[in-house]
Design an enzyme around this catalytic site. Structure first.
Site, PDB file in Angstrom:
ATOM      1  N   ASP A 292     133.643 -19.562   7.747  1.00  0.00           N
ATOM      2  CA  ASP A 292     133.024 -19.192   9.028  1.00  0.00           C
ATOM      3  C   ASP A 292     131.632 -18.596   8.837  1.00  0.00           C
ATOM      4  OD1 ASP A 292     135.549 -19.840  10.137  1.00  0.00           O
ATOM      5  OD2 ASP A 292     136.227 -17.770   9.894  1.00  0.00           O
TER       6      ASP A 292
ATOM      7  N   ASP B 220     128.870 -13.174  13.728  1.00  0.00           N
ATOM      8  CA  ASP B 220     127.719 -13.878  14.278  1.00  0.00           C
ATOM      9  C   ASP B 220     126.514 -12.949  14.183  1.00  0.00           C
ATOM     10  OD1 ASP B 220     126.361 -15.993  16.014  1.00  0.00           O
ATOM     11  OD2 ASP B 220     126.092 -14.186  17.219  1.00  0.00           O
TER      12      ASP B 220
ATOM     13  N   ILE C  13     138.163 -13.540  20.146  1.00  0.00           N
ATOM     14  CA  ILE C  13     137.679 -13.675  18.777  1.00  0.00           C
ATOM     15  C   ILE C  13     136.593 -14.749  18.762  1.00  0.00           C
ATOM     16  CG2 ILE C  13     139.936 -13.010  17.836  1.00  0.00           C
ATOM     17  CD1 ILE C  13     140.242 -15.888  16.835  1.00  0.00           C
TER      18      ILE C  13
ATOM     19  N   SER D 210     139.616 -18.809  21.081  1.00  0.00           N
ATOM     20  CA  SER D 210     140.413 -19.514  20.092  1.00  0.00           C
ATOM     21  C   SER D 210     141.781 -19.775  20.680  1.00  0.00           C
ATOM     22  CB  SER D 210     140.547 -18.675  18.821  1.00  0.00           C
ATOM     23  OG  SER D 210     141.479 -19.249  17.945  1.00  0.00           O
ATOM     24  N   TYR D 211     142.150 -21.056  20.804  1.00  0.00           N
ATOM     25  CA  TYR D 211     143.428 -21.422  21.414  1.00  0.00           C
ATOM     26  C   TYR D 211     143.529 -20.718  22.783  1.00  0.00           C
ATOM     27  CZ  TYR D 211     144.590 -23.819  17.084  1.00  0.00           C
ATOM     28  OH  TYR D 211     144.592 -24.682  16.021  1.00  0.00           O
ATOM     29  N   TRP D 212     144.723 -20.301  23.245  1.00  0.00           N
ATOM     30  CA  TRP D 212     144.818 -19.554  24.509  1.00  0.00           C
ATOM     31  C   TRP D 212     143.874 -20.073  25.590  1.00  0.00           C
ATOM     32  CZ3 TRP D 212     146.316 -17.009  20.107  1.00  0.00           C
ATOM     33  CH2 TRP D 212     147.556 -16.356  20.176  1.00  0.00           C
TER      34      TRP D 212
ATOM     35  N   GLU E 140     138.195 -23.745  19.232  1.00  0.00           N
ATOM     36  CA  GLU E 140     137.777 -22.370  18.971  1.00  0.00           C
ATOM     37  C   GLU E 140     136.374 -22.358  18.383  1.00  0.00           C
ATOM     38  OE1 GLU E 140     140.682 -20.857  16.273  1.00  0.00           O
ATOM     39  OE2 GLU E 140     140.269 -22.350  14.756  1.00  0.00           O
TER      40      GLU E 140
END
Length: 322
Positions: free
Chosen positions: A42, A100, A155, A172-174, A209
């Site tokens: 990442d 980031d 996230i 992310s997902y969800w 995500e």
């Protein structure tokens, strides 16, 4: 997913002993050659005012790499010497994910997430530094949080400026990728700010995500990681993109399919030894755009490594890598 610690990275590397399910595709470019400390997950990269480069990543207490030329990278320790105490509210090890880095108002800003695997009890935090170098960061606590009752996961933050305002995409997902407005003075979410919905998948578990948004011409471009990471050479991560004339959407792909309906053009995916390309960010260097990401090296036990490619734009305004 942008949510693994150092132990998980090691575990992912061990999965390289399993057969790879990826297939080669010569239409995707290899990452440009880099040397030195290549292991990363990442990555977020910036060219500092000093002219040097720094990359921060998942692993360690926000792991750091530095470079003089963007080609040779040295291990530079961690952003923090010890985890801020509030991180332990979200996991037992104080393990941060998916940073980031950006620069504005005379300071570098480092956003990051803390959570635990498979949970949306999560938080995004922020720190600032005058130099952007590891060991110089002052933490300022929580920016935005999510709880198990929410339909999003706080996230994978990424910062964008648009129309005089400061925005943070995340998710992310969800139900996928979201966005909130930030207070530019504090760098934290505006009180009671609406949570915009930018991208999702039509099928559970909504495997998208790691957003990153950049402006080119009159459009904003949303880059995101689709499918599964963190399984060494069995990872299926790929980078997709859509665009919008408004930073809050709606985003569509080149065929006009909305990203809220599963759209998104594939920009880069695994090929040859370079498996599971994702966890991406974009940075500017001498007037040019660069894509930073990780991949799992099928010729090195599935170890996650730094990928860098030039990011260019077609005549009709879509990004391409080379």
């Amino acid at each position: 997913m942008k949510r693994i610690g150092l132990a998980a990275i090691v575990a992912a590397a061990l999965l390289a002993l399993l057969p790879s399910t990826a297939t080669a595709d010569v239409t995707y470019p290899d990452p440009q050659p880099v040397t030195g400390q290549q292991i990363i997950h990442d990555p977020t990269v910036i060219r500092l005012k000093s002219g040097d480069y720094v990359a921060y990543s998942t692993g360690g207490i926000i792991g750091a790499r530095t470079s003089k030329d963007r080609k040779h990278w040295d291990d530079a320790g961690n952003a923090f010497a010890t985890p801020p105490s509030w991180w332990y509210e979200y996991n037992d090890t104080g393990d941060p994910w998916a940073p980031d880095i950006s620069y504005r108002d005379g300071r570098y800003w480092l956003y990051y997430a803390v959570s635990s695997w498979g949970s949306n009890h999560s938080a995004i935090g922020v720190a600032t530094s005058r130099t952007g170098l590891p060991g110089t960061w002052a933490d300022h606590g929580k920016v935005f949080t999510s709880e198990r009752t929410d339909s999003w996961n706080a996230i994978d933050p990424a910062i964008t400026r648009a129309d005089g305002k400061l925005w943070m995409s995340f998710g992310s997902y969800w139900t996928g990728i979201r966005m909130v407005e930030l207070n530019p003075r504090t760098g934290k979410a505006v009180t009671d700010a609406p949570v915009h919905h930018l991208a999702t998948r039509p099928d559970a578990p909504y495997a998208v995500e790691g957003p990153y948004i950049v402006k080119h011409g009159r459009h904003y471009y949303l880059f995101a990681s689709y499918d599964a990471c963190c399984s060494g050479v069995n990872s299926t991560y790929k980078i997709r993109v859509g665009r919008s004339t408004s930073v809050t959407g709606p985003y569509v792909d080149s065929a006009g399919k909305p990203l809220l309906e599963g759209g998104g053009d594939v920009l880069l995916e695994g090929h040859g030894r370079y498996i599971g390309t994702g966890g991406q960010s974009v940075f500017r260097d001498r007037g040019r755009d660069w894509l930073a990401y990780h991949y799992y090296d099928a010729e090195d036990n599935g170890t996650p490594k730094l990928g860098l490619n030039r990011l260019s734009w077609t005549g009709n305004g879509w990004p391409v890598v080379f």
